[in-house]
Design a protein around this motif. Structure first.
Motif, PDB file in Angstrom:
ATOM      1  N   HIS A  60       0.858  -1.176   0.000  1.00  0.00           N
ATOM      2  CA  HIS A  60       0.000   0.000   0.000  1.00  0.00           C
ATOM      3  C   HIS A  60       0.896   1.227   0.000  1.00  0.00           C
ATOM      4  O   HIS A  60       1.920   1.247   0.678  1.00  0.00           O
ATOM      5  CB  HIS A  60      -0.902   0.017   1.233  1.00  0.00           C
ATOM      6  N   GLU A  65       0.153  -1.180   7.658  1.00  0.00           N
ATOM      7  CA  GLU A  65      -0.713  -2.283   8.068  1.00  0.00           C
ATOM      8  C   GLU A  65       0.052  -3.102   9.099  1.00  0.00           C
ATOM      9  O   GLU A  65       1.200  -3.477   8.870  1.00  0.00           O
ATOM     10  CB  GLU A  65      -1.065  -3.133   6.841  1.00  0.00           C
ATOM     11  N   PHE A 115      -4.880  -0.638  10.386  1.00  0.00           N
ATOM     12  CA  PHE A 115      -4.520   0.222   9.265  1.00  0.00           C
ATOM     13  C   PHE A 115      -4.357   1.639   9.788  1.00  0.00           C
ATOM     14  O   PHE A 115      -5.208   2.126  10.523  1.00  0.00           O
ATOM     15  CB  PHE A 115      -5.626   0.224   8.206  1.00  0.00           C
ATOM     16  N   ARG A 121     -10.989   0.987   4.463  1.00  0.00           N
ATOM     17  CA  ARG A 121     -10.619  -0.375   4.055  1.00  0.00           C
ATOM     18  C   ARG A 121     -11.824  -1.304   4.050  1.00  0.00           C
ATOM     19  O   ARG A 121     -11.830  -2.318   3.368  1.00  0.00           O
ATOM     20  CB  ARG A 121      -9.528  -0.895   4.990  1.00  0.00           C
ATOM     21  N   GLU A 122     -12.855  -0.969   4.827  1.00  0.00           N
ATOM     22  CA  GLU A 122     -14.065  -1.785   4.830  1.00  0.00           C
ATOM     23  C   GLU A 122     -14.675  -1.884   3.441  1.00  0.00           C
ATOM     24  O   GLU A 122     -15.297  -2.884   3.101  1.00  0.00           O
ATOM     25  CB  GLU A 122     -15.083  -1.247   5.848  1.00  0.00           C
ATOM     26  N   PHE A 124     -12.964  -2.154   0.633  1.00  0.00           N
ATOM     27  CA  PHE A 124     -12.217  -3.211  -0.048  1.00  0.00           C
ATOM     28  C   PHE A 124     -12.794  -4.576   0.309  1.00  0.00           C
ATOM     29  O   PHE A 124     -13.083  -5.397  -0.560  1.00  0.00           O
ATOM     30  CB  PHE A 124     -10.730  -3.149   0.331  1.00  0.00           C
ATOM     31  N   HIS A 153      -8.443   0.950  -3.943  1.00  0.00           N
ATOM     32  CA  HIS A 153      -8.183   0.545  -2.560  1.00  0.00           C
ATOM     33  C   HIS A 153      -6.706   0.605  -2.186  1.00  0.00           C
ATOM     34  O   HIS A 153      -6.306   0.013  -1.178  1.00  0.00           O
ATOM     35  CB  HIS A 153      -8.744  -0.862  -2.336  1.00  0.00           C
ATOM     36  N   GLN A 155      -4.003  -0.803  -3.329  1.00  0.00           N
ATOM     37  CA  GLN A 155      -3.392  -2.124  -3.196  1.00  0.00           C
ATOM     38  C   GLN A 155      -2.667  -2.445  -4.485  1.00  0.00           C
ATOM     39  O   GLN A 155      -3.276  -2.486  -5.559  1.00  0.00           O
ATOM     40  CB  GLN A 155      -4.441  -3.179  -2.880  1.00  0.00           C
TER      41      GLN A 155
END
Length: 160
Positions: A60, A65, A115, A121-122, A124, A153, A155
């Motif tokens: 990320h 994380e 995070f 992030r929820e 994702f 997201h 990523q």
């Protein structure tokens, strides 16, 4: 002396953040999503069944994380290798640090993911659940749709 704002404590009872399926071999609980913490951090409880994949190596760009193992054994990809971590072990992955996780053990593993800052992030996890519930994975998307999904997201998937 009284405090100027007594409403600065946000309690989320167990019923507010239930454990939800995250595919056939994992489940998660959004304990404190970024929307609740005003973007300061996000906290997720994650569980992975024995001998199951989790997240393939990725990184990320805008958030760190962290992983804190509660039960079982969590195998984490860090520093170019997969290593087992046990209850009480903690791993902090800084921005752009390549990482992944899976359960190579014989029992379910549970762990916390933190995070910071608390991006949404929820979203994702919700999109991943939608994909899985439709019988698909990101690999089933067109290359353009997959790129847009991961970009949304923050990523970046990595081949190792």
């Amino acid at each position: 002396m009284s405090h100027p704002d007594p409403a600065l404590v946000d309690v989320r009872t167990f019923a507010v953040h239930p454990l939800v399926d995250n595919g056939p071999t994992s489940s998660l609980r959004m304990v404190a999503p970024g929307a609740v913490t005003k973007g300061r951090y996000g906290l997720v409880e994650y569980r992975v069944a024995p001998h199951s994949a989790g997240a393939a190596p990725h990184y990320h760009q805008t958030f760190s994380e962290s992983f804190y193992v509660l039960t079982g054994e969590l195998t984490i990809y860090a520093d170019g290798t997969w290593q087992p971590y046990r209850p009480g072990d903690f791993a902090l992955v800084h921005e752009t640090g390549v990482h992944g996780f899976r359960n190579d053990g014989d029992e379910e593993t549970s762990f916390l993911i933190l995070f910071a800052p608390g991006i949404a992030r929820e979203n994702f996890f919700a999109e991943m659940a939608e994909l899985r519930n439709s019988g698909r994975t990101p690999a089933d998307m067109t290359p353009e749709a997959r790129t847009a999904f991961y970009a949304r997201h923050d990523q970046v998937m990595v081949d190792v």
